[in-house]
Motif scaffolding. Sequence first.
Motif, PDB file in Angstrom:
ATOM      1  N   ILE A 159      35.534  40.931  37.350  1.00  0.00           N
ATOM      2  CA  ILE A 159      35.772  40.973  38.773  1.00  0.00           C
ATOM      3  C   ILE A 159      37.083  41.472  39.171  1.00  0.00           C
ATOM      4  O   ILE A 159      38.064  40.744  38.810  1.00  0.00           O
ATOM      5  CB  ILE A 159      35.250  39.885  39.238  1.00  0.00           C
ATOM      6  N   PHE A 160      37.014  42.517  39.733  1.00  0.00           N
ATOM      7  CA  PHE A 160      38.468  43.042  40.477  1.00  0.00           C
ATOM      8  C   PHE A 160      38.400  43.178  41.962  1.00  0.00           C
ATOM      9  O   PHE A 160      37.473  43.529  42.532  1.00  0.00           O
ATOM     10  CB  PHE A 160      38.649  44.551  39.988  1.00  0.00           C
ATOM     11  N   HIS A 161      39.572  42.605  42.516  1.00  0.00           N
ATOM     12  CA  HIS A 161      39.489  42.417  44.136  1.00  0.00           C
ATOM     13  C   HIS A 161      40.831  42.814  44.575  1.00  0.00           C
ATOM     14  O   HIS A 161      41.898  42.579  43.775  1.00  0.00           O
ATOM     15  CB  HIS A 161      39.000  41.212  44.670  1.00  0.00           C
ATOM     16  N   MET A 162      41.032  43.273  45.826  1.00  0.00           N
ATOM     17  CA  MET A 162      42.256  43.543  46.495  1.00  0.00           C
ATOM     18  C   MET A 162      42.417  42.711  47.636  1.00  0.00           C
ATOM     19  O   MET A 162      41.172  42.264  47.992  1.00  0.00           O
ATOM     20  CB  MET A 162      42.643  44.893  46.695  1.00  0.00           C
ATOM     21  N   LYS A 163      43.272  42.833  48.517  1.00  0.00           N
ATOM     22  CA  LYS A 163      43.397  42.121  49.824  1.00  0.00           C
ATOM     23  C   LYS A 163      42.179  42.682  50.784  1.00  0.00           C
ATOM     24  O   LYS A 163      41.823  41.788  51.749  1.00  0.00           O
ATOM     25  CB  LYS A 163      44.829  42.510  50.438  1.00  0.00           C
ATOM     26  N   SER A 164      41.794  43.881  50.437  1.00  0.00           N
ATOM     27  CA  SER A 164      40.872  44.600  51.434  1.00  0.00           C
ATOM     28  C   SER A 164      39.557  44.140  51.076  1.00  0.00           C
ATOM     29  O   SER A 164      38.376  44.394  51.943  1.00  0.00           O
ATOM     30  CB  SER A 164      40.867  46.098  51.327  1.00  0.00           C
ATOM     31  N   GLY A 165      39.321  43.320  49.725  1.00  0.00           N
ATOM     32  CA  GLY A 165      37.884  42.809  49.372  1.00  0.00           C
ATOM     33  C   GLY A 165      37.625  43.052  47.863  1.00  0.00           C
ATOM     34  O   GLY A 165      38.595  43.604  47.131  1.00  0.00           O
ATOM     35  N   LEU A 166      36.441  42.902  47.661  1.00  0.00           N
ATOM     36  CA  LEU A 166      36.053  43.065  46.139  1.00  0.00           C
ATOM     37  C   LEU A 166      36.016  44.470  45.946  1.00  0.00           C
ATOM     38  O   LEU A 166      35.579  45.699  46.541  1.00  0.00           O
ATOM     39  CB  LEU A 166      34.433  42.552  46.112  1.00  0.00           C
ATOM     40  N   ILE A 167      36.661  44.939  44.856  1.00  0.00           N
ATOM     41  CA  ILE A 167      36.829  46.469  44.313  1.00  0.00           C
ATOM     42  C   ILE A 167      35.539  46.698  43.259  1.00  0.00           C
ATOM     43  O   ILE A 167      34.820  47.550  43.408  1.00  0.00           O
ATOM     44  CB  ILE A 167      38.046  46.554  43.682  1.00  0.00           C
ATOM     45  N   LYS A 168      35.588  45.769  42.337  1.00  0.00           N
ATOM     46  CA  LYS A 168      34.611  46.301  41.171  1.00  0.00           C
ATOM     47  C   LYS A 168      34.109  45.006  40.713  1.00  0.00           C
ATOM     48  O   LYS A 168      34.797  44.006  40.288  1.00  0.00           O
ATOM     49  CB  LYS A 168      34.750  47.200  40.387  1.00  0.00           C
ATOM     50  N   SER A 169      32.894  44.727  40.399  1.00  0.00           N
ATOM     51  CA  SER A 169      32.265  43.806  39.262  1.00  0.00           C
ATOM     52  C   SER A 169      31.759  44.615  38.128  1.00  0.00           C
ATOM     53  O   SER A 169      30.857  45.394  38.373  1.00  0.00           O
ATOM     54  CB  SER A 169      31.508  42.776  39.947  1.00  0.00           C
ATOM     55  N   ILE A 170      32.307  44.360  36.917  1.00  0.00           N
ATOM     56  CA  ILE A 170      31.809  44.967  35.645  1.00  0.00           C
ATOM     57  C   ILE A 170      30.996  43.903  34.855  1.00  0.00           C
ATOM     58  O   ILE A 170      31.535  43.233  34.319  1.00  0.00           O
ATOM     59  CB  ILE A 170      32.753  45.921  35.145  1.00  0.00           C
ATOM     60  N   LEU A 171      29.689  44.270  34.368  1.00  0.00           N
ATOM     61  CA  LEU A 171      28.853  43.499  33.412  1.00  0.00           C
ATOM     62  C   LEU A 171      29.009  43.996  32.094  1.00  0.00           C
ATOM     63  O   LEU A 171      28.950  45.054  31.972  1.00  0.00           O
ATOM     64  CB  LEU A 171      27.484  43.569  33.895  1.00  0.00           C
ATOM     65  N   LEU A 172      29.366  43.062  31.082  1.00  0.00           N
ATOM     66  CA  LEU A 172      29.489  43.550  29.701  1.00  0.00           C
ATOM     67  C   LEU A 172      27.828  43.528  29.141  1.00  0.00           C
ATOM     68  O   LEU A 172      27.239  42.641  29.361  1.00  0.00           O
ATOM     69  CB  LEU A 172      30.191  42.537  29.173  1.00  0.00           C
ATOM     70  N   GLU A 173      27.592  44.741  28.731  1.00  0.00           N
ATOM     71  CA  GLU A 173      26.302  44.871  28.116  1.00  0.00           C
ATOM     72  C   GLU A 173      25.968  44.494  26.743  1.00  0.00           C
ATOM     73  O   GLU A 173      25.360  43.510  26.618  1.00  0.00           O
ATOM     74  CB  GLU A 173      25.969  46.296  28.209  1.00  0.00           C
ATOM     75  N   ARG A 174      26.878  44.916  25.939  1.00  0.00           N
ATOM     76  CA  ARG A 174      26.477  44.754  24.448  1.00  0.00           C
ATOM     77  C   ARG A 174      27.443  44.154  23.631  1.00  0.00           C
ATOM     78  O   ARG A 174      27.807  44.105  22.533  1.00  0.00           O
ATOM     79  CB  ARG A 174      26.354  46.193  23.763  1.00  0.00           C
ATOM     80  N   VAL A 175      28.319  43.501  24.396  1.00  0.00           N
ATOM     81  CA  VAL A 175      29.453  42.872  23.556  1.00  0.00           C
ATOM     82  C   VAL A 175      29.714  41.400  24.262  1.00  0.00           C
ATOM     83  O   VAL A 175      29.215  40.899  25.478  1.00  0.00           O
ATOM     84  CB  VAL A 175      30.990  43.428  23.932  1.00  0.00           C
ATOM     85  N   GLU A 176      30.024  40.683  23.295  1.00  0.00           N
ATOM     86  CA  GLU A 176      29.982  39.028  23.843  1.00  0.00           C
ATOM     87  C   GLU A 176      31.175  38.718  24.466  1.00  0.00           C
ATOM     88  O   GLU A 176      31.082  37.662  25.340  1.00  0.00           O
ATOM     89  CB  GLU A 176      29.839  38.312  22.568  1.00  0.00           C
ATOM     90  N   THR A 177      32.524  39.169  24.194  1.00  0.00           N
ATOM     91  CA  THR A 177      33.428  38.689  24.852  1.00  0.00           C
ATOM     92  C   THR A 177      34.446  40.018  25.250  1.00  0.00           C
ATOM     93  O   THR A 177      34.190  41.243  24.709  1.00  0.00           O
ATOM     94  CB  THR A 177      34.465  38.004  23.966  1.00  0.00           C
TER      95      THR A 177
END
Length: 229
Positions: A159-177
Motif C-alpha cells: 500500500i502506497f499513500h501520500m498526504k493527498s490520499g491513497l496512491i496505489k494498493s498492489i496485490l501480490l499474485e504468485r509470490v508469497e512474500t
Amino acid sequence: RNWYHEFDRSNFSVEDAARSGRPRTAINEETIDAVRSIIEDDPHSAYEQIEHTLGIGSSAVNSIIHEYLKLHKMCTRWVPHQLTNDQKQFCIQLCRDSLERFEGGQSCRVFDIITDDESWFYHYDPTTKEQSKVWVSQTDPRSTKVHRYKSSGKRMVAIFHMKSGLIKSILLERVETVTKRWYVDSCLPQVFETVSEWRQKTGLRGLILHDDNARPHRAGIVPNKNEIK
C-alpha cells in the motif's frame, strides 16, 4: 372493562393476584453477587448462560443486571494492534519529530512524501455484533478488541499513500512474500506511473520515499532510494 367485571363480582381489591412461576425471592444478595461474579469473569455472558448457571428466571436476571448492578451492554471498539506503552510513546515522539522537520505540516515538502508498507490481509470469520457486546457500567470506558483469530487464507498487499490520499494498493499474485526483484521491477513502476498521473507538472521530481528497513526497500538495485530527482 376488566375492572368493571371485577367490581361487579364484588372484588374491590386493587392488589395483584397470586400467579404461578418463580417467586420474587429469586432476587437476593446471594444471586446478585453470583451474577456480578459471572459477568466479571466473562463480560460476554448472555442471559441464557446466567439463567442456566444459577437456575433463576429471565426476569430476575434482567432485574439484577439493570436495576441492581446498573449494567448495560455495549459493542467493543476494534483496534488494529495492542501496543505497549513504550510503542505508543515511540509513535508519539516520531510524529512530533516529523512535525518539527516539516514545519508542522505547513511545508510544501510534505506533499512530496510517499509512504509505503506491506501487510498480510487474513481471511477469517468475524464475530457478530451481538457476540462482541460486553456488560459495562455507566462509568466504565468503552472496551476494545483485537482480531487474533486468523484462518489459513491470507494475501499480501503493498500500500502506497501520500498526504493527498491513497496512491496505489498492489496485490501480490504468485509470490508469497515481497522480494527486491518484485519491488523494483513490478511494484515501483506501477506506483511511479500513478504518481506521474497525479503530478502532471512536477512528475517524480523531488519525490521522497518513506519506508521501513525491510530488505527489498534497502536493496542496492534500488537507485536513489531516499529521494528521486
